[in-house]
Design a protein around this motif. Structure first.
Motif, mmCIF file in Angstrom:
data_model
loop_
_atom_site.group_PDB
_atom_site.id
_atom_site.type_symbol
_atom_site.label_atom_id
_atom_site.label_comp_id
_atom_site.label_asym_id
_atom_site.label_seq_id
_atom_site.Cartn_x
_atom_site.Cartn_y
_atom_site.Cartn_z
ATOM 1 N N CYS A 1 -21.018 -86.996 76.278
ATOM 2 C CA CYS A 1 -21.779 -85.761 76.391
ATOM 3 C C CYS A 1 -23.171 -86.020 75.802
ATOM 4 O O CYS A 1 -23.522 -87.190 75.570
ATOM 5 N N HIS B 1 -12.007 -77.633 80.110
ATOM 6 C CA HIS B 1 -13.370 -77.778 80.653
ATOM 7 C C HIS B 1 -14.223 -78.715 79.787
ATOM 8 O O HIS B 1 -14.280 -78.566 78.579
ATOM 9 N N CYS C 1 -17.899 -80.248 81.019
ATOM 10 C CA CYS C 1 -18.825 -80.513 82.126
ATOM 11 C C CYS C 1 -20.253 -80.523 81.610
ATOM 12 O O CYS C 1 -20.611 -79.711 80.755
ATOM 13 N N THR D 1 -24.280 -81.641 83.381
ATOM 14 C CA THR D 1 -25.070 -82.336 84.400
ATOM 15 C C THR D 1 -25.523 -83.706 83.903
ATOM 16 O O THR D 1 -25.508 -84.681 84.644
#
Ligand SMILES: Cc1ncc(COP(=O)(O)O)c(C=O)c1O
Length: 428
Positions: free
Chosen positions: A109, A293, A295, A297
């Protein structure tokens, strides 16, 4: 030291950017930086500083490391973000799993906050509970429940509720969190007993990096591990500050106690914004479509992943005993200077990350640091050091070292420390 250009620039910036900084932790610094090299920062007025803040911890090799930057430039020629997996991600996952003792699987991340966010959700999914315990005076980023009793909060008084770090946190969220003093295993046992089956996770920095680098007492981390096992609670070690810094394998390598989940960040990519959440395979595999979750970009983007691979390659070839030796020499030297002035003080942590406190005995937790040490005097020393060309994180009294700091830097810093300490205590 003239800082006119920094001052004028920050005035202009603060008209457009609240607080004149893009992170609250940097507001009011009074300094704007033109460039950074090795162990040095150079401000807009051309003043040069030996830097022990190191971006609040990410810089482990030194600023603008040419090997890391070349790896990033090479990777950039192949693009930045694909929305598909790429080879650098496998290389980095293999490195992290090899280096971090308890990590069997890992997700990348961008920030420590991202890692905390997923860790919390994962712990809730695994346990079916929603409560969380954290230590007073540690910091895990911007996740609402974890934003309680962070450094800067007045924790005096025996009975109290965890305090939200800022406005805007719903009261309902504050009911999810319990805080206990670091190094107090009875307090942790009591909360776990009183809130059976309500607690999903215990979050903690294994070394209290956000409070003067207070070390765990012998056996404490093992006791915490045992309590979490007994209560079926997920233990999350936040190694965002300690990972790849206090040892190549982080605090878990140093103390031999393993967590279920580990947050990594900062030093992993020498200043590029990459972080990671790793842990036991059984837990990590709950992450995925239809599952937990996680996520982003830019998670696993090409330049930052390349930076992390290059940083870890360099760190694997580095001699951690050198940074440890240098840091200890500096930390002990400062304590000797304090003693020469008749001031009682101590240092805590490791050579690569240490805190100084002023007081008759070393603090074991945030409360004793807050109430029994002279934080303000040490902050004033930090301000004096800045005028002598030395940058330290004055509020929490923390020093980070990098592999670019030299023995000469340490000697030079000690000379400045003597002047700052003399000036502080002669004036009192
Ligand atoms: C121990 C620790 N965990 C998590 C974080 C949050 O990381 P980030 O600022 O990358 O979101 C920090 C930031 O200073 C930290 O010190």
């Amino acid at each position: 030291m003239k800082t006119d250009k920094s001052g004028a620039f920050l005035d202009r910036l603060s008209r457009l950017v609240p607080g004149g900084a893009n992170s609250n932790a940097r507001c009011g610094s009074g300094l704007a930086i033109a460039r950074a090299e090795g162990a040095r920062l150079i401000d807009l007025d051309g003043n040069q500083y030996i830097d022990y803040v190191l971006g609040f911890g990410p810089i482990i090799l030194g600023h603008a490391d040419s090997v890391v930057h070349e790896a990033v430039c090479g990777a950039l020629r192949r693009g930045t973000t694909y929305a598909f997996s790429h080879e650098l991600e496998l290389e980095l996952a293999e490195r992290i799993v090899t280096l971090c003792p308890s990590v069997e699987a890992v997700r990348l991340c961008n920030s420590g906050s991202d890692a905390a966010d997923t860790a919390y959700r994962l712990a809730c999914a695994h346990t079916g509970a929603v409560g969380v315990i954290k230590m007073e005076g540690d910091y895990h980023g911007c996740v609402w429940p974890l934003l309680h009793d962070v450094p800067g909060f007045d924790v005096s008084g025996p009975v109290r509720k965890p305090r939200p770090a800022c406005r805007g946190i719903p009261e309902a969220v504050s009911h999810l969190v319990h805080t206990v003093p670091f190094n107090d295993v009875e307090a942790l046992a009591q909360v776990l007993d009183e809130h059976r089956r309500e607690i999903a996770a215990v979050f903690m920095e294994p070394i209290l990096g956000n409070t003067a680098a207070i070390m765990p007492l012998p056996g404490y981390l093992a006791d915490v591990r045992e309590l979490c096992d007994r209560h079926g609670v997920v233990l999350v070690f936040d190694e965002v500050k300690t990972g790849f810094r206090v040892a190549l394998g982080g605090a878990q390598a140093l103390f031999g106690v393993h967590s279920d989940l580990t947050m990594l960040g900062k030093a992993i990519a020498n200043g590029f914004p990459l972080a990671a959440l790793g842990g036991r395979r059984e837990l990590m595999e709950l992450i995925g479509p239809g599952g937990v979750h996680h996520c982003g970009t830019h998670f696993g983007n090409v330049p930052c992943t390349a930076a992390a691979n290059a940083t870890l390659t360099r760190l694997q070839a580095s001699d951690y005993t050198s940074i440890e030796r240098r840091g200890r020499k500096l930390a002990q030297g400062i304590c000797d200077i304090l003693a020469d002035m008749g001031v009682q003080g101590s240092w805590h942590g490791t050579g690569a990350m240490f805190g100084i406190t002023i007081g008759s005995k070393p603090p074991n937790d945030y409360r004793s640091w807050w109430m029994e040490t002279d934080r303000l005097a040490w902050m004033e020393v930090g301000a004096k050091l800045r005028n002598l060309g030395i940058l330290v994180d004055g509020f929490i009294g923390l020093f980070f070292l990098s592999f670019s700091h030299t023995d000469e830097d340490v000697l030079h810093t000690l000379v400045a420390c003597r002047e700052a300490v003399q000036c502080q205590w002669n004036a009192e």
